[in-house]
Design a protein around this motif. Structure first.
Motif, PDB file in Angstrom:
ATOM      1  N   ALA A  31       4.715  -1.782  -1.637  1.00  0.00           N
ATOM      2  CA  ALA A  31       3.596  -2.704  -2.107  1.00  0.00           C
ATOM      3  C   ALA A  31       2.700  -3.667  -1.318  1.00  0.00           C
ATOM      4  O   ALA A  31       1.722  -3.672  -1.308  1.00  0.00           O
ATOM      5  CB  ALA A  31       4.454  -3.755  -3.051  1.00  0.00           C
ATOM      6  N   GLU A  32       3.481  -4.204  -0.259  1.00  0.00           N
ATOM      7  CA  GLU A  32       2.674  -4.771   0.673  1.00  0.00           C
ATOM      8  C   GLU A  32       1.573  -4.130   1.635  1.00  0.00           C
ATOM      9  O   GLU A  32       0.469  -4.628   1.435  1.00  0.00           O
ATOM     10  CB  GLU A  32       3.318  -5.630   1.779  1.00  0.00           C
ATOM     11  N   ALA A  33       1.953  -3.022   1.857  1.00  0.00           N
ATOM     12  CA  ALA A  33       0.906  -2.196   2.270  1.00  0.00           C
ATOM     13  C   ALA A  33      -0.263  -1.579   1.654  1.00  0.00           C
ATOM     14  O   ALA A  33      -1.443  -1.874   2.187  1.00  0.00           O
ATOM     15  CB  ALA A  33       1.635  -0.785   3.163  1.00  0.00           C
ATOM     16  N   ALA A  34      -0.010  -1.461   0.294  1.00  0.00           N
ATOM     17  CA  ALA A  34      -0.905  -0.985  -0.449  1.00  0.00           C
ATOM     18  C   ALA A  34      -1.787  -2.569  -1.053  1.00  0.00           C
ATOM     19  O   ALA A  34      -3.118  -2.299  -1.087  1.00  0.00           O
ATOM     20  CB  ALA A  34      -0.722  -0.576  -1.882  1.00  0.00           C
ATOM     21  N   HIS A  35      -1.154  -3.701  -1.111  1.00  0.00           N
ATOM     22  CA  HIS A  35      -1.897  -4.813  -1.489  1.00  0.00           C
ATOM     23  C   HIS A  35      -2.709  -5.183  -0.632  1.00  0.00           C
ATOM     24  O   HIS A  35      -3.786  -5.800  -0.317  1.00  0.00           O
ATOM     25  CB  HIS A  35      -0.804  -5.863  -1.666  1.00  0.00           C
ATOM     26  N   ALA A  36      -2.603  -4.839   0.965  1.00  0.00           N
ATOM     27  CA  ALA A  36      -3.439  -5.145   1.981  1.00  0.00           C
ATOM     28  C   ALA A  36      -4.722  -4.454   1.962  1.00  0.00           C
ATOM     29  O   ALA A  36      -5.724  -4.913   2.406  1.00  0.00           O
ATOM     30  CB  ALA A  36      -2.707  -4.721   3.406  1.00  0.00           C
ATOM     31  N   GLU A  37      -4.939  -3.200   1.349  1.00  0.00           N
ATOM     32  CA  GLU A  37      -5.682  -2.390   1.107  1.00  0.00           C
ATOM     33  C   GLU A  37      -6.801  -2.728  -0.323  1.00  0.00           C
ATOM     34  O   GLU A  37      -7.686  -2.463  -0.377  1.00  0.00           O
ATOM     35  CB  GLU A  37      -5.667  -0.992   0.926  1.00  0.00           C
ATOM     36  N   ALA A  38      -5.757  -3.416  -1.378  1.00  0.00           N
ATOM     37  CA  ALA A  38      -6.584  -3.556  -2.518  1.00  0.00           C
ATOM     38  C   ALA A  38      -5.839  -4.863  -2.780  1.00  0.00           C
ATOM     39  O   ALA A  38      -4.959  -5.032  -3.705  1.00  0.00           O
ATOM     40  CB  ALA A  38      -6.001  -2.338  -3.546  1.00  0.00           C
ATOM     41  N   PRO A  39      -6.444  -6.040  -2.451  1.00  0.00           N
ATOM     42  CA  PRO A  39      -5.928  -7.481  -2.529  1.00  0.00           C
ATOM     43  C   PRO A  39      -6.195  -8.015  -3.961  1.00  0.00           C
ATOM     44  O   PRO A  39      -5.622  -8.864  -4.307  1.00  0.00           O
ATOM     45  CB  PRO A  39      -6.509  -8.362  -1.470  1.00  0.00           C
ATOM     46  N   ASP A  40      -7.276  -7.585  -4.519  1.00  0.00           N
ATOM     47  CA  ASP A  40      -7.571  -8.034  -5.723  1.00  0.00           C
ATOM     48  C   ASP A  40      -6.749  -7.318  -6.988  1.00  0.00           C
ATOM     49  O   ASP A  40      -7.173  -7.457  -8.208  1.00  0.00           O
ATOM     50  CB  ASP A  40      -9.001  -7.902  -6.063  1.00  0.00           C
ATOM     51  N   ALA A  41      -6.051  -6.169  -6.554  1.00  0.00           N
ATOM     52  CA  ALA A  41      -5.205  -5.454  -7.819  1.00  0.00           C
ATOM     53  C   ALA A  41      -3.713  -5.834  -7.748  1.00  0.00           C
ATOM     54  O   ALA A  41      -3.255  -6.672  -7.040  1.00  0.00           O
ATOM     55  CB  ALA A  41      -5.305  -4.024  -7.189  1.00  0.00           C
TER      56      ALA A  41
END
Length: 197
Positions: free
Chosen positions: A60-70
């Motif tokens: 989740a943290e790795a994906a959040h770094a690429e999609a912070p507004d999601a």
């Protein structure tokens, strides 16, 4: 947080087609699928439940770094027999060892689910299902290995396929064994305001 009632996009941090199929069953279609490549090996003395939780959050943290507004949804499933973790078999020989370990005895399927919001707040669940296989014959193991159904899945089997005929006992969530506990996932999405009550 949504702005003026606009729902943030939903990102699924997984390459698993099974998780997409499971989400579709409850009417959830992610806006984006963002697979995350992590080292999924357990840390020294790490228990299966801790591994599932750690990897779900890390994805989740790795994906959040690429999609912070999601809103990011991530999950990781681990199979445990005693204190031993059964990940994705590397080859046919390891898949057969896994089947032999689970043959005639109980094992646990644990899925960590993590929902990470745009503001960085995180909600998590850990779901455990207990199963017992019948004692498997060499022929059943041979057929399973030849089918290729062991590839790319924790424990080396898919309960929604031929392995379902081996299950003599199951306690807990069936969808969890497929790869995503739907009841708990729906709760997380409702709590984030993404899924209507």
């Amino acid at each position: 947080m949504s702005i003026a009632g606009v729902r943030p996009p939903l990102v699924l941090a997984s390459a698993s087609p099974r998780r997409l199929e499971l989400l579709a069953r409850i009417g959830v279609v992610p806006d984006r699928v963002l697979p995350v490549d992590l080292d999924e090996n357990p840390l020294k003395a790490e228990q299966p439940r801790a591994l599932a939780q750690r990897l779900a959050r890390a994805k989740a943290e790795a994906a959040h770094a690429e999609a912070p507004d999601a809103i990011v949804l991530a999950a990781d499933t681990v199979v445990g027999v005693g204190r031993r973790q059964l990940g994705k078999p590397a080859d046919e020989a390891e898949a057969r060892r896994f089947l032999d370990l689970m043959s005639g005895r109980r094992h646990r399927v644990m899925t960590g689910v993590c929902l990470l919001r745009p503001d960085g707040s995180c909600s998590e669940r850990l779901v455990t299902t207990i199963l017992a296989f019948q004692r498997l014959t060499p022929q059943q193991m041979d057929q399973h290995i030849e089918s290729g159904e062991w590839r790319g899945v924790a424990g080396g089997y898919q309960i929604q396929k031929r392995a379902e005929a081996w299950v003599r006992f199951l306690s807990g969530s069936h969808s969890n064994v497929v790869g995503l506990p739907l009841f708990e996932t729906a709760q997380l999405l409702r709590g984030a305001g993404w899924l209507k009550p």
